[in-house]
Design a protein around this motif. Sequence first.
Motif, mmCIF file in Angstrom:
data_model
loop_
_atom_site.group_PDB
_atom_site.id
_atom_site.type_symbol
_atom_site.label_atom_id
_atom_site.label_comp_id
_atom_site.label_asym_id
_atom_site.label_seq_id
_atom_site.Cartn_x
_atom_site.Cartn_y
_atom_site.Cartn_z
ATOM 1 N N GLU A 40 0.808 -1.218 0.000
ATOM 2 C CA GLU A 40 0.000 0.000 0.000
ATOM 3 C C GLU A 40 0.844 1.272 0.000
ATOM 4 O OE1 GLU A 40 -3.898 -1.841 2.355
ATOM 5 O OE2 GLU A 40 -2.309 -0.817 3.483
ATOM 6 N N LEU A 41 2.111 1.162 0.330
ATOM 7 C CA LEU A 41 2.958 2.347 0.349
ATOM 8 C C LEU A 41 3.061 2.995 -1.023
ATOM 9 C CD1 LEU A 41 5.836 1.077 2.667
ATOM 10 C CD2 LEU A 41 4.022 2.692 3.269
ATOM 11 N N THR A 42 2.972 2.189 -2.065
ATOM 12 C CA THR A 42 2.991 2.722 -3.429
ATOM 13 C C THR A 42 1.582 2.775 -4.034
ATOM 14 O OG1 THR A 42 3.516 0.498 -4.246
ATOM 15 C CG2 THR A 42 5.363 2.015 -3.905
ATOM 16 N N ASP A 43 0.575 2.445 -3.238
ATOM 17 C CA ASP A 43 -0.813 2.483 -3.682
ATOM 18 C C ASP A 43 -1.678 2.992 -2.531
ATOM 19 O OD1 ASP A 43 -3.228 2.182 -4.934
ATOM 20 O OD2 ASP A 43 -3.193 -0.020 -4.993
ATOM 21 N N PRO A 44 -1.555 4.270 -2.191
ATOM 22 C CA PRO A 44 -2.262 4.803 -1.020
ATOM 23 C C PRO A 44 -3.767 4.602 -1.077
ATOM 24 C CG PRO A 44 -0.645 6.386 -1.840
ATOM 25 C CD PRO A 44 -0.729 5.292 -2.855
ATOM 26 N N HIS A 45 -4.349 4.631 -2.278
ATOM 27 C CA HIS A 45 -5.792 4.454 -2.395
ATOM 28 C C HIS A 45 -6.217 3.070 -1.913
ATOM 29 C CE1 HIS A 45 -9.796 5.429 -3.816
ATOM 30 N NE2 HIS A 45 -9.857 4.230 -4.381
ATOM 31 N N ALA A 46 -5.335 2.088 -2.063
ATOM 32 C CA ALA A 46 -5.649 0.743 -1.570
ATOM 33 C C ALA A 46 -5.800 0.761 -0.047
ATOM 34 C CB ALA A 46 -4.561 -0.237 -1.986
ATOM 35 N N TRP A 47 -4.979 1.559 0.627
ATOM 36 C CA TRP A 47 -5.123 1.680 2.084
ATOM 37 C C TRP A 47 -6.444 2.354 2.415
ATOM 38 C CZ3 TRP A 47 -6.029 5.771 5.293
ATOM 39 C CH2 TRP A 47 -5.950 5.512 6.655
ATOM 40 N N VAL A 48 -6.798 3.422 1.693
ATOM 41 C CA VAL A 48 -8.061 4.120 1.936
ATOM 42 C C VAL A 48 -9.231 3.166 1.783
ATOM 43 C CG1 VAL A 48 -9.607 5.929 1.109
ATOM 44 C CG2 VAL A 48 -7.145 6.374 1.260
ATOM 45 N N THR A 49 -9.204 2.377 0.722
ATOM 46 C CA THR A 49 -10.296 1.430 0.474
ATOM 47 C C THR A 49 -10.372 0.375 1.576
ATOM 48 O OG1 THR A 49 -10.079 1.754 -1.911
ATOM 49 C CG2 THR A 49 -11.225 -0.235 -1.174
ATOM 50 N N ARG A 50 -9.225 -0.142 2.003
ATOM 51 C CA ARG A 50 -9.215 -1.199 3.024
ATOM 52 C C ARG A 50 -9.650 -0.675 4.381
ATOM 53 N NH1 ARG A 50 -5.384 -2.999 6.800
ATOM 54 N NH2 ARG A 50 -3.741 -1.643 5.980
ATOM 55 N N VAL A 51 -9.144 0.482 4.781
ATOM 56 C CA VAL A 51 -9.404 0.982 6.131
ATOM 57 C C VAL A 51 -10.732 1.716 6.232
ATOM 58 C CG1 VAL A 51 -8.561 2.576 7.914
ATOM 59 C CG2 VAL A 51 -6.961 1.063 6.720
ATOM 60 N N HIS A 52 -11.081 2.474 5.211
ATOM 61 C CA HIS A 52 -12.342 3.219 5.247
ATOM 62 C C HIS A 52 -13.509 2.374 4.746
ATOM 63 C CE1 HIS A 52 -11.003 7.372 6.339
ATOM 64 N NE2 HIS A 52 -9.840 6.872 5.956
ATOM 65 N N GLY A 53 -13.215 1.257 4.149
ATOM 66 C CA GLY A 53 -14.276 0.357 3.727
ATOM 67 C C GLY A 53 -14.941 0.701 2.432
ATOM 68 N N ARG A 54 -14.515 1.799 1.830
ATOM 69 C CA ARG A 54 -15.079 2.223 0.547
ATOM 70 C C ARG A 54 -14.176 3.294 -0.025
ATOM 71 N NH1 ARG A 54 -16.836 7.222 1.566
ATOM 72 N NH2 ARG A 54 -17.366 7.765 3.701
ATOM 73 N N PRO A 55 -14.201 3.509 -1.321
ATOM 74 C CA PRO A 55 -13.445 4.622 -1.882
ATOM 75 C C PRO A 55 -13.929 5.930 -1.265
ATOM 76 C CG PRO A 55 -14.164 3.135 -3.597
ATOM 77 C CD PRO A 55 -14.878 2.715 -2.360
ATOM 78 N N ALA A 56 -13.010 6.700 -0.742
ATOM 79 C CA ALA A 56 -13.381 7.932 -0.058
ATOM 80 C C ALA A 56 -13.453 9.104 -1.008
ATOM 81 C CB ALA A 56 -12.376 8.230 1.059
ATOM 82 N N ALA A 57 -14.307 10.055 -0.677
ATOM 83 C CA ALA A 57 -14.423 11.266 -1.488
ATOM 84 C C ALA A 57 -13.209 12.146 -1.253
ATOM 85 C CB ALA A 57 -15.696 12.020 -1.121
ATOM 86 N N THR A 58 -12.891 12.947 -2.238
ATOM 87 C CA THR A 58 -11.747 13.847 -2.104
ATOM 88 C C THR A 58 -12.011 14.857 -0.991
ATOM 89 O OG1 THR A 58 -11.243 13.618 -4.428
ATOM 90 C CG2 THR A 58 -10.297 15.509 -3.295
ATOM 91 N N ALA A 59 -11.029 15.052 -0.134
ATOM 92 C CA ALA A 59 -11.184 16.002 0.969
ATOM 93 C C ALA A 59 -11.241 17.421 0.446
ATOM 94 C CB ALA A 59 -10.016 15.848 1.953
ATOM 95 N N GLU A 60 -12.047 18.221 1.089
ATOM 96 C CA GLU A 60 -12.125 19.632 0.692
ATOM 97 C C GLU A 60 -10.923 20.395 1.221
ATOM 98 O OE1 GLU A 60 -15.802 21.190 2.042
ATOM 99 O OE2 GLU A 60 -17.032 19.863 0.840
#
Length: 353
Positions: free
Chosen positions: A333-353
């Motif tokens: 996940e260090l080279t694929d941060p979105h994979a960490w977001v998906t695994r830990v948040h349980g879903r693809p997260a929206a872009t932060a404002e």
Amino acid sequence: MPEIVDWDLAALTAARLARPGPSVTFSEAAGVVSELRRLTEEAAEHVAAFTEMPPVVEAAPVQVVDRGDWAKANIAGLRKVTGPLASRMQAVQANPVLRTVGPKVTGAQAGTVLAYMSGKVLGQYEVFSGGVGTLLLVAPNIVEVERKLNADPRDFRMWVCLHEVTHRTQFTAVPWMREHFFAEVNAFIDASELDPEAVADRVRRAVSTLSDVVNDPQSRSNLLDIVQTPAQREIIDRLTALMTLVEGHAEYVMDGVGPEVVPTVAEIRSAFNARRASANPVEKLVRRLLGVEAKLRQYAEGRKFVAAIVDEVGMAGFNKIWTSPETLPLTSELTDPHAWVTRVHGRPAATAE
């Protein structure tokens, strides 16, 4: 109980081989120490606000040290770490292979490495000391580097303090972090290979690695890899992911706190990175052999990982990474941060404002 390293000899060797620090008057030295202590307190407030991570345990005051005291502090920590291994090795100490590479030899080697590092380290959160750990700032190295970079002294010192205070925050705001780190280090020691033939084989491979690093500038091998058994490599993968996270997080914070705290931060970062990249060939070789180059890569790779997650889910979303050991990043996940977001948040997260 016999020790596998003569740590007293290591301390003497480090003191004898350490380079002298920059020339300063007594008044200048006292001023540097006073300012570093004050800036550490200021940095703690900025780091807590920026990271949204208020410490939950009180940390000991910063220790501003010279090169010799830095080496002594690390020797005290290493002595604790290697104690269990020394106990395990008593049963095989009579073997001639282990007798050859005895405590005095390893003590001299450890002292040589510490002498080299004592002239390079600007600061460190030493986690193996008592309590919750000790924040060390190496004053002569900070002064030496700020002069070489022609940096504003106050800004450079604050920049360094921000990095090191972030490490202190990580271990004082995340209650399980220190014990988790200790558990991984102890597991690494428990997985040590004590079979004499295996030790001799690793010595032979060390010679091969040395040749590989000297002849191939792109090689990522280092002498620290030689001590690893297959079981230890798995632990090292987890520790590498953890250290890449904490180093990258500190890099992100030290630059992200902003120009209002460190007005010349952009110039300092540019000059500092250029200095890292412009080391002479011998210096680069030594850094690679000791694994220092790998640590420098952790800074850059970890910073990209942290920045990508904060951009995607915001600081509060990123801070879920500190929930438990299970929410720490996997190596992949260090080279694929979105994979960490998906695994830990349980879903693809929206872009932060």
